[in-house]
Design a protein around this motif. Structure first.
Motif, PDB file in Angstrom:
ATOM      1  N   PRO A  30     -12.512   5.608   4.271  1.00 44.84           N
ATOM      2  CA  PRO A  30     -12.247   6.848   3.542  1.00 44.84           C
ATOM      3  C   PRO A  30     -12.865   6.785   2.143  1.00 44.84           C
ATOM      4  N   THR A  31     -13.519   7.859   1.748  1.00 42.63           N
ATOM      5  CA  THR A  31     -14.235   7.903   0.473  1.00 42.63           C
ATOM      6  C   THR A  31     -13.820   9.157  -0.274  1.00 42.63           C
ATOM      7  N   TYR A  32     -13.520   8.978  -1.549  1.00 41.19           N
ATOM      8  CA  TYR A  32     -13.025  10.073  -2.371  1.00 41.19           C
ATOM      9  C   TYR A  32     -13.862  10.193  -3.635  1.00 41.19           C
ATOM     10  N   TYR A  33     -13.715  11.351  -4.316  1.00 36.69           N
ATOM     11  CA  TYR A  33     -14.303  11.508  -5.642  1.00 36.69           C
ATOM     12  C   TYR A  33     -13.615  10.540  -6.592  1.00 36.69           C
ATOM     13  N   TRP A  34     -14.331  10.191  -7.647  1.00 41.59           N
ATOM     14  CA  TRP A  34     -13.779   9.326  -8.678  1.00 41.59           C
ATOM     15  C   TRP A  34     -12.521   9.980  -9.245  1.00 41.59           C
ATOM     16  N   ASP A  44      -8.308  -6.011   3.946  1.00 41.15           N
ATOM     17  CA  ASP A  44      -9.611  -5.360   3.901  1.00 41.15           C
ATOM     18  C   ASP A  44      -9.561  -4.148   2.975  1.00 41.15           C
ATOM     19  N   ILE A  45     -10.735  -3.672   2.597  1.00 42.39           N
ATOM     20  CA  ILE A  45     -10.829  -2.489   1.758  1.00 42.39           C
ATOM     21  C   ILE A  45     -10.250  -1.306   2.535  1.00 42.39           C
ATOM     22  N   ALA A  46      -9.329  -0.571   1.915  1.00 44.15           N
ATOM     23  CA  ALA A  46      -8.691   0.565   2.573  1.00 44.15           C
ATOM     24  C   ALA A  46      -9.472   1.850   2.347  1.00 44.15           C
ATOM     25  N   LEU A  54     -10.680   0.330  -2.995  1.00 40.13           N
ATOM     26  CA  LEU A  54      -9.242   0.524  -3.108  1.00 40.13           C
ATOM     27  C   LEU A  54      -8.512  -0.283  -2.036  1.00 40.13           C
ATOM     28  N   TYR A  55      -7.342  -0.765  -2.419  1.00 40.89           N
ATOM     29  CA  TYR A  55      -6.503  -1.566  -1.538  1.00 40.89           C
ATOM     30  C   TYR A  55      -5.120  -0.933  -1.457  1.00 40.89           C
TER      31      TYR A  55
END
Length: 147
Positions: free
Chosen positions: A23-27, A51-53, A71-72
């Motif tokens: 999952p990728t989000y805006y800053w 792992d990276i969440a 992010l974790y």
């Protein structure tokens, strides 16, 4: 960064992870329950091998690779481990040696620091007395550092 180097703002957000694999989000728009390593550290936590969440991306102009922060999950994080007195003493001695070598590179002799006062000397750590010999050891702890 996970995913293509040329991610742009039109590629975001990717909350399902379909485009980038996570999952990728805006800053600055990550959901609650996720934190960076630095944010975990301020809460007294560590990722604990998970792992990276997710990740947050901030696209940059000029075709440069976007800034990424991994992010974790906070609920899977574990408390930070505290350093032992022996580790703290080793750090103090290493820092002292580093400072002395740096001062010698700038033309200041080691003996000048001995005359400056006892605050420059590493004298003790909680529960440990300093000797001129090697650092004290604790046989009940095997960190595997001597291998």
């Amino acid at each position: 960064m996970i995913g293509p180097d040329n991610a742009s703002s039109r590629d975001l957000p990717d909350a399902t992870g379909e485009r980038f694999g996570v999952p990728t989000y805006y800053w600055g728009t990550a959901p609650d329950g996720l934190a960076t390593r630095r944010q975990l550290r301020t809460q007294g936590l560590r990722p604990n091998g998970q792992d990276i969440a997710a990740q947050v991306l901030r696209p940059r102009p000029g075709g440069r690779e976007p800034l990424a922060a991994y992010l974790y999950r906070i609920d899977q994080a574990a408390p930070k481990r505290e350093a032992t007195p022996e580790q703290l003493m080793a750090l103090a001695k290493a820092t002292r040696e580093h400072q002395l070598r740096a001062s010698e590179r700038h033309g200041i002799a080691r003996t000048d620091f001995a005359a400056a006062g006892s605050h420059w000397e590493v004298t003790s750590a909680p529960g440990i007395e300093v000797t001129d010999g090697p650092l004290p050891t604790r046989p009940d702890l095997d960190w595997g550092l001597d291998r």
